[in-house]
Design an enzyme around this catalytic site. Structure first.
Site, PDB file in Angstrom:
ATOM      1  N   SER A 224     -73.424  30.718 -13.599  1.00  0.00           N
ATOM      2  CA  SER A 224     -72.095  31.237 -14.248  1.00  0.00           C
ATOM      3  C   SER A 224     -71.640  30.496 -14.670  1.00  0.00           C
ATOM      4  O   SER A 224     -70.907  29.441 -13.786  1.00  0.00           O
ATOM      5  CB  SER A 224     -71.615  32.191 -13.244  1.00  0.00           C
ATOM      6  OG  SER A 224     -70.458  32.527 -13.795  1.00  0.00           O
ATOM      7  N   GLU A 225     -71.256  30.067 -15.939  1.00  0.00           N
ATOM      8  CA  GLU A 225     -70.648  28.468 -16.199  1.00  0.00           C
ATOM      9  C   GLU A 225     -69.010  28.526 -15.698  1.00  0.00           C
ATOM     10  O   GLU A 225     -68.349  27.074 -15.129  1.00  0.00           O
ATOM     11  CB  GLU A 225     -70.199  28.805 -17.867  1.00  0.00           C
ATOM     12  CG  GLU A 225     -69.678  27.479 -18.138  1.00  0.00           C
ATOM     13  CD  GLU A 225     -69.401  27.758 -20.071  1.00  0.00           C
ATOM     14  OE1 GLU A 225     -69.140  26.604 -20.009  1.00  0.00           O
ATOM     15  OE2 GLU A 225     -69.649  29.060 -20.588  1.00  0.00           O
ATOM     16  N   LYS A 322     -79.264  45.095   4.858  1.00  0.00           N
ATOM     17  CA  LYS A 322     -79.494  46.254   3.304  1.00  0.00           C
ATOM     18  C   LYS A 322     -81.452  45.809   4.025  1.00  0.00           C
ATOM     19  O   LYS A 322     -82.554  46.678   2.921  1.00  0.00           O
ATOM     20  CB  LYS A 322     -79.437  45.886   2.730  1.00  0.00           C
ATOM     21  CG  LYS A 322     -77.490  46.276   2.170  1.00  0.00           C
ATOM     22  CD  LYS A 322     -76.647  46.183   1.520  1.00  0.00           C
ATOM     23  CE  LYS A 322     -76.229  47.042   1.143  1.00  0.00           C
ATOM     24  NZ  LYS A 322     -74.986  46.175   2.440  1.00  0.00           N
ATOM     25  N   LYS A 334     -85.007  41.911  -1.248  1.00  0.00           N
ATOM     26  CA  LYS A 334     -84.440  41.004  -0.344  1.00  0.00           C
ATOM     27  C   LYS A 334     -86.219  40.731   0.915  1.00  0.00           C
ATOM     28  O   LYS A 334     -85.405  39.905   1.416  1.00  0.00           O
ATOM     29  CB  LYS A 334     -83.310  40.729   0.409  1.00  0.00           C
ATOM     30  CG  LYS A 334     -82.233  40.575  -0.653  1.00  0.00           C
ATOM     31  CD  LYS A 334     -81.663  39.265  -1.548  1.00  0.00           C
ATOM     32  CE  LYS A 334     -80.919  38.522  -0.295  1.00  0.00           C
ATOM     33  NZ  LYS A 334     -81.407  37.124  -0.946  1.00  0.00           N
ATOM     34  N   ARG A 459     -74.337  56.656  -2.968  1.00  0.00           N
ATOM     35  CA  ARG A 459     -74.845  55.982  -4.301  1.00  0.00           C
ATOM     36  C   ARG A 459     -76.237  55.838  -3.396  1.00  0.00           C
ATOM     37  O   ARG A 459     -76.428  56.199  -3.014  1.00  0.00           O
ATOM     38  CB  ARG A 459     -73.698  54.878  -4.587  1.00  0.00           C
ATOM     39  CG  ARG A 459     -72.442  55.199  -4.666  1.00  0.00           C
ATOM     40  CD  ARG A 459     -71.276  53.781  -5.035  1.00  0.00           C
ATOM     41  NE  ARG A 459     -72.003  52.516  -4.008  1.00  0.00           N
ATOM     42  CZ  ARG A 459     -72.003  51.118  -3.445  1.00  0.00           C
ATOM     43  NH1 ARG A 459     -70.858  50.981  -4.765  1.00  0.00           N
ATOM     44  NH2 ARG A 459     -71.399  50.516  -2.280  1.00  0.00           N
TER      45      ARG A 459
END
Length: 574
Positions: A224-225, A322, A334, A459
């Site tokens: 991300s710039e 998680k 992960k 969710r």
């Protein structure tokens, strides 16, 4: 006084007797009259100004409380009308003309003094003590705010009268353990360090902590710039302020490009890598399965391979709770990332790999706390997925410190687990936040309350509670809040076979095969829902790919015989 002198000269010219007594009486009366009128005007104006101010009670009559009262008296918003303090020697006295009372009578003070807000002036108190105080204040019908900590005031970032909402870490009451300097400096001092995902919540805090340990070079690696720009700007200011002699290097790049990573590590002779780059938002990874697996699994693989080729000494993966018996793709990815490093740790001896697993951090980009605060300010409702959902919480600075210290204890393939304290009920957390802002929960028992809590349901892939350990094989370390776990893993040849098949499935955008392969690994992946991948579902709707029902059915089919044989052999080895 000038009038008295002029009158003395006038009396001298008239040659009057007893002029000294007359002059003295005149001077005293003039002084009393003029000074009294000015004092009376000042008092009346002060009372008039205080009428428009909000009346507040200050909890804490120490030096910070007195400084706060003085600052508020000089301001135009708050009028301190009462102190309360636990120190019995201060009770029933007055400070700056303000009475001091006992916290036991705070309810009566609020009514008697018409108090509309409570300000905590306890910047040096422990979090445990602050939690005790907040427990007493939670039920009161007024909002509670606090003053900044001493460190913020001393370094000039905040003023004593800059009030802020109660910090959630104060509600948790968890006091951090002082870091051990030897562990903090072991992999950092006078070394070249690279942090992937340096602009993220954990990555940026790792960078702040790393600077304090005196590295020779700190490489910030992020895709991300804007995130990279923001953290570089902040760290350069910190380096200038503290006069550190550190080379700071911002590098744009993706962890999925191994050649880019290797060239960066070689160019700056990297000694230590902290791999924090990952997709961590559970629903978003469920909606984008292939990209989640690509970034979390293969991003870790490429970063680890680059580290080995570049001769990096230490590699630390930032993992998550998680990953333990995952019910979602993010957690499973992960866990696969952990398996990758465990396999590589057995296969080579160039780089020492270790993983650090912990739960939610307060204030991160995905934390519920800022979301709840924003919802409360908008008048509600607060959205909670389930009334019984619980989570572990830790502050970002504490998590970053423990990650660095755990990495220093790694010998190769270690899985470290951070002590997260007691789990927190998300529903109760929301209710406490509402109460401490002086509001009332709106429900069946209180239909005229202020903020409603809505339960939206879990969710996709979300669990009611998280775990930190897969098995019972856990041992203590030299740090009281860091444990080491011995968990099942694959030998590297079997792991390579699994990764090759996973790579092919990702290339074909075969979500069902990806889930099937993740299940076949020792991840204990308990994936019971149909695929939520948005692209797959949209493609199914326009009949561009195989219907989703067939894709879900394929998830239940066993993987290839070749892979099953390999996995069975690894179980026997374990």
């Amino acid at each position: 006084m000038f009038n008295a002198i002029a009158m003395a000269l006038f009396f001298s010219w008239l040659r009057l007797d007893d002029k000294l007594n007359l002059l003295f009486v005149y001077a005293v009366l003039s002084l009393v009259f003029v000074g009294g009128v000015r004092l009376l005007v000042r008092v009346l104006l002060g009372q008039r100004n205080n009428i428009s101010k909000e009346r507040v009670l200050i909890y804490g009559a120490g030096s910070s409380g007195r400084q706060l009262a003085q600052a508020l008296n000089n301001g135009d918003r708050f009028n301190p009308v009462m102190f309360v303090d636990d120190d019995v020697t201060l009770q029933r006295s007055t400070i700056l003309g303000i009475p001091v009372g006992s916290p036991d009578h705070i309810v009566s003070y609020i009514k008697l003094k018409n108090v509309s807000r409570i300000l905590l002036a306890l910047p040096s108190a422990s979090r445990g003590r602050r939690r005790e105080v907040l427990d007493k204040l939670e039920a009161l019908p007024v909002p509670v705010q606090s003053i900044p900590g001493f460190s913020d005031v001393v370094d000039g970032t905040m003023r004593i009268d800059e009030l802020q909402d109660v910090k959630i870490e104060d509600l948790l009451g968890r006091d951090p353990v002082a870091p051990k300097a030897k562990l903090m400096n072991a992999n950092i001092e006078d070394k070249a360090v690279l942090v992937t995902g340096a602009g993220g919540s954990i990555g940026s805090e790792l960078c702040r902590q790393i600077l304090k340990c005196g590295p020779k070079t700190l490489v910030l690696f992020d895709i991300s710039e804007y995130a990279l720009y923001a953290i570089e700007k902040e760290l350069r200011l910190q380096i200038a302020r503290e006069q550190y002699e550190i080379t700071l290097v911002p590098v744009l790049g993706s962890v999925q490009r191994e050649q880019r990573l290797e060239s960066v590590m070689r160019a700056f002779s990297i000694n230590t890598v902290y791999h924090a780059a990952a997709y961590k938002h559970v629903p978003l990874v469920e909606y984008n399965v292939i990209e989640g697996v690509r970034n979390n699994v293969f991003g870790t693989l490429h970063t680890a391979n680059a580290a080995i080729k570049a001769g990096v000494q230490t590699f630390v993966l930032v993992s998550t709770d998680k990953a333990v018996r995952p019910t979602n793709v993010m957690g499973a990815s992960k866990r696969l990332a952990e398996l990758v490093l465990q396999g590589l740790a057995q296969y080579q001896a160039i780089t020492r790999f270790s993983m650090v697993r912990f739960g939610n951090v307060l204030g991160s980009s995905g934390s519920v706390v800022p979301l709840f605060r924003e919802q409360i300010k908008k008048g509600g409702p607060i959205t909670v997925t389930d009334k019984n959902i619980i989570r572990y919480f830790m502050t970002i600075p504490e998590a970053a410190e423990l990650v660095i210290q755990a990495g220093a204890m790694g010998k190769g393939g270690d899985v470290f687990v951070l002590d997260m304290g007691e789990p927190v009920s998300i529903d109760q957390l929301a209710r406490r936040m509402i109460h401490l802002m002086g509001l009332e929960v709106k429900d069946d028992n209180h239909p005229y309350g202020d903020i409603e809590i809505k339960y939206t349901g879990l969710r996709p892939g979300e669990k009611l509670y998280e775990e930190l350990l897969i098995g019972d094989n856990v041992r203590k370390t030299q740090h009281s809040r860091i444990m080491a776990a011995d968990e099942r893993c694959l030998q590297w040849p079997q792991m390579q076979l699994l990764l090759n098949r996973l790579d092919n499935a990702c290339e074909k955008f075969d979500v069902a095969a990806v889930i099937d392969l993740i299940r076949s690994a020792p991840t204990e992946f308990n994936y019971t829902c149909a695929s939520s991948d948005l692209v797959v579902n949209a493609a199914c709707d326009i009949q561009a790919v195989q219907p989703l029902v067939s894709a879900v059915a394929r998830v239940e089919k066993p993987v290839s015989t070749e892979l099953n044989i390999a996995l069975d052999s690894s179980k026997q080895i374990a």
